[in-house]
Motif scaffolding. Structure first.
Motif, PDB file in Angstrom:
ATOM      1  N   THR A 179       0.834  -1.202   0.000  1.00 50.97           N
ATOM      2  CA  THR A 179       0.000   0.000   0.000  1.00 50.97           C
ATOM      3  C   THR A 179       0.870   1.254   0.000  1.00 50.97           C
ATOM      4  N   ALA A 209       2.229   1.772  -3.433  1.00 49.17           N
ATOM      5  CA  ALA A 209       1.197   2.318  -4.320  1.00 49.17           C
ATOM      6  C   ALA A 209       1.005   3.808  -4.062  1.00 49.17           C
ATOM      7  N   ARG A 210       0.967   4.197  -2.803  1.00 45.44           N
ATOM      8  CA  ARG A 210       0.765   5.599  -2.444  1.00 45.44           C
ATOM      9  C   ARG A 210       1.943   6.465  -2.873  1.00 45.44           C
ATOM     10  N   HIS A 219      -6.059   4.428  -1.616  1.00 45.57           N
ATOM     11  CA  HIS A 219      -7.152   3.522  -1.981  1.00 45.57           C
ATOM     12  C   HIS A 219      -7.482   2.684  -0.743  1.00 45.57           C
ATOM     13  N   ILE A 232      -9.714  -0.683  -0.995  1.00 41.67           N
ATOM     14  CA  ILE A 232      -8.992  -1.801  -1.603  1.00 41.67           C
ATOM     15  C   ILE A 232      -7.887  -2.283  -0.662  1.00 41.67           C
ATOM     16  N   ALA A 233      -7.192  -1.342  -0.023  1.00 44.00           N
ATOM     17  CA  ALA A 233      -6.114  -1.724   0.894  1.00 44.00           C
ATOM     18  C   ALA A 233      -6.651  -2.552   2.053  1.00 44.00           C
ATOM     19  N   THR A 266     -11.957  -3.688  -8.984  1.00 39.90           N
ATOM     20  CA  THR A 266     -10.878  -3.261  -9.885  1.00 39.90           C
ATOM     21  C   THR A 266     -11.068  -3.721 -11.324  1.00 39.90           C
ATOM     22  N   THR A 290      -0.991  -6.383  -3.703  1.00 39.62           N
ATOM     23  CA  THR A 290      -1.573  -5.232  -3.021  1.00 39.62           C
ATOM     24  C   THR A 290      -1.304  -3.947  -3.799  1.00 39.62           C
ATOM     25  N   THR A 291      -0.081  -3.803  -4.293  1.00 39.95           N
ATOM     26  CA  THR A 291       0.261  -2.606  -5.065  1.00 39.95           C
ATOM     27  C   THR A 291      -0.499  -2.569  -6.386  1.00 39.95           C
ATOM     28  N   GLN A 314      -4.174  -1.460  -6.599  1.00 39.19           N
ATOM     29  CA  GLN A 314      -4.419  -0.059  -6.263  1.00 39.19           C
ATOM     30  C   GLN A 314      -4.006   0.905  -7.367  1.00 39.19           C
TER      31      GLN A 314
END
Length: 323
Positions: free
Chosen positions: A60, A63-64, A71, A74-75, A145, A193-194, A197
């Protein structure tokens, strides 16, 4: 005289050999008091849950790091998948190892199936419930998604979780546990996870995924080092059984320390990542225990410290990526 002999024969208690089946599914439940909520929580092996949280934090954060938007839905769904799957794995292992009799002489906390306190089928049912809940959370991610191909990834993850100790030829019994743990609890969990997102896999996600996988492998090595004598006796050929005690200690140390080298690399781009070195406060005592333990029970502490180090490490990387 014959009648007296007959009476004596009928009133004498019948002695039967004290035999215990190697398969707890076929033996009566042992009366050792009612099974409590604490027993079920113990069977869920909470010490391993940081290994489910860590890749989601790292993924996460990665991704951020590529954009301003979080997100969160989703996270959180990814976190649910990881935690539920980890608990499902733990109950499935309790069941599979228990019915094979490989948990009969464990050093660590008692297992529900092996102890005979809970019917094996009930333990299996609980494990399957957690797998189902993980699948539902994963399906929600796919619907949100539109990444329908990830249904196949989810199915492979559940299959890998089951066949670790389940099935006729569980790969955990042939020295492959660390390979699959690295892949699924490191690469797949973090990168997945990445991806869901941001639909991209930046460099920091890959580096973090490798670190998460190594920590997970280290925890498994500590667990298998604790059980090495029992596993060898029952023919469970874990990596520790195959390579021996000393090589396991060396490999464990490598697995724990390499992530800190990776965080130093990440610190060149994300300066806060230097603070990941603080996780050494948990990692170094764990390494010391692995090298100096006298009783197998001490490795339970090392296992917990390694999981804690993984969680602290992941938390710092999350902070570094989003800061």
């Amino acid at each position: 005289m014959a009648a007296s002999s007959q009476r004596k024969k009928s009133t004498s208690p019948k002695r039967t050999p004290n035999r215990t089946s190697g398969n707890p599914a076929r033996r009566p439940v042992v009366e050792a008091g009612p099974v409590t909520v604490r027993d079920w929580i113990g069977a869920a092996r909470l010490r391993t849950l940081p290994l489910a949280v860590a890749p989601v934090l790292i993924g996460t954060g990665a991704a951020r790091s590529t954009g301003p938007e979080f997100h969160w839905v989703i996270a959180l769904a990814c976190l649910a998948v990881a935690v539920l799957l980890q608990i499902g794995v733990n109950f499935a292992n309790d069941y599979s190892d228990g019915i094979r009799g490989t948990d009969a002489q464990r050093v660590g906390p008692a297992r529900l199936t092996a102890s005979g306190r809970v019917p094996a089928k009930r333990v299996l049912a609980v494990g399957l419930v957690f797998f189902a809940l993980a699948a539902i959370a994963g399906l929600a991610i796919v619907i949100r998604t539109g990444q329908w191909w990830m249904l196949a990834v989810g199915a492979v993850c559940i299959a890998a979780a089951w066949f670790y100790t389940g099935g006729k030829r569980p790969y955990g019994y042939y020295g492959l546990g660390e390979v699959f743990v690295f892949v699924f609890f490191g690469l797949v969990a973090t990168l997945g996870t990445t991806w869901v997102q941001i639909f991209d896999l930046p460099q920091q996600a890959w580096v973090g995924a490798i670190a998460a996988g190594l920590f997970a492998c280290a925890v498994l090595l500590a667990n298998n080092l604790r059980d090495i004598d029992q596993d060898r006796a029952v023919g469970k050929r874990t990596l520790s059984v195959l390579i021996g005690r000393r090589a396991t200690q060396v490999l464990y140390t490598v697995f724990v320390l390499v992530p800190f080298g990776l965080s130093s690399f990440l610190a060149l781009l994300f300066p806060i990542a230097w603070l990941a070195l603080l996780a050494l406060l948990a990692a170094l005592p764990a390494i010391a225990i692995v090298w100096s333990y006298r009783k197998a029970q001490e490795l339970v502490i090392a296992l917990g410290l390694t999981s804690l180090a993984a969680l602290l490490y992941a938390g710092v990387l999350f902070w570094a990526f989003v800061g």
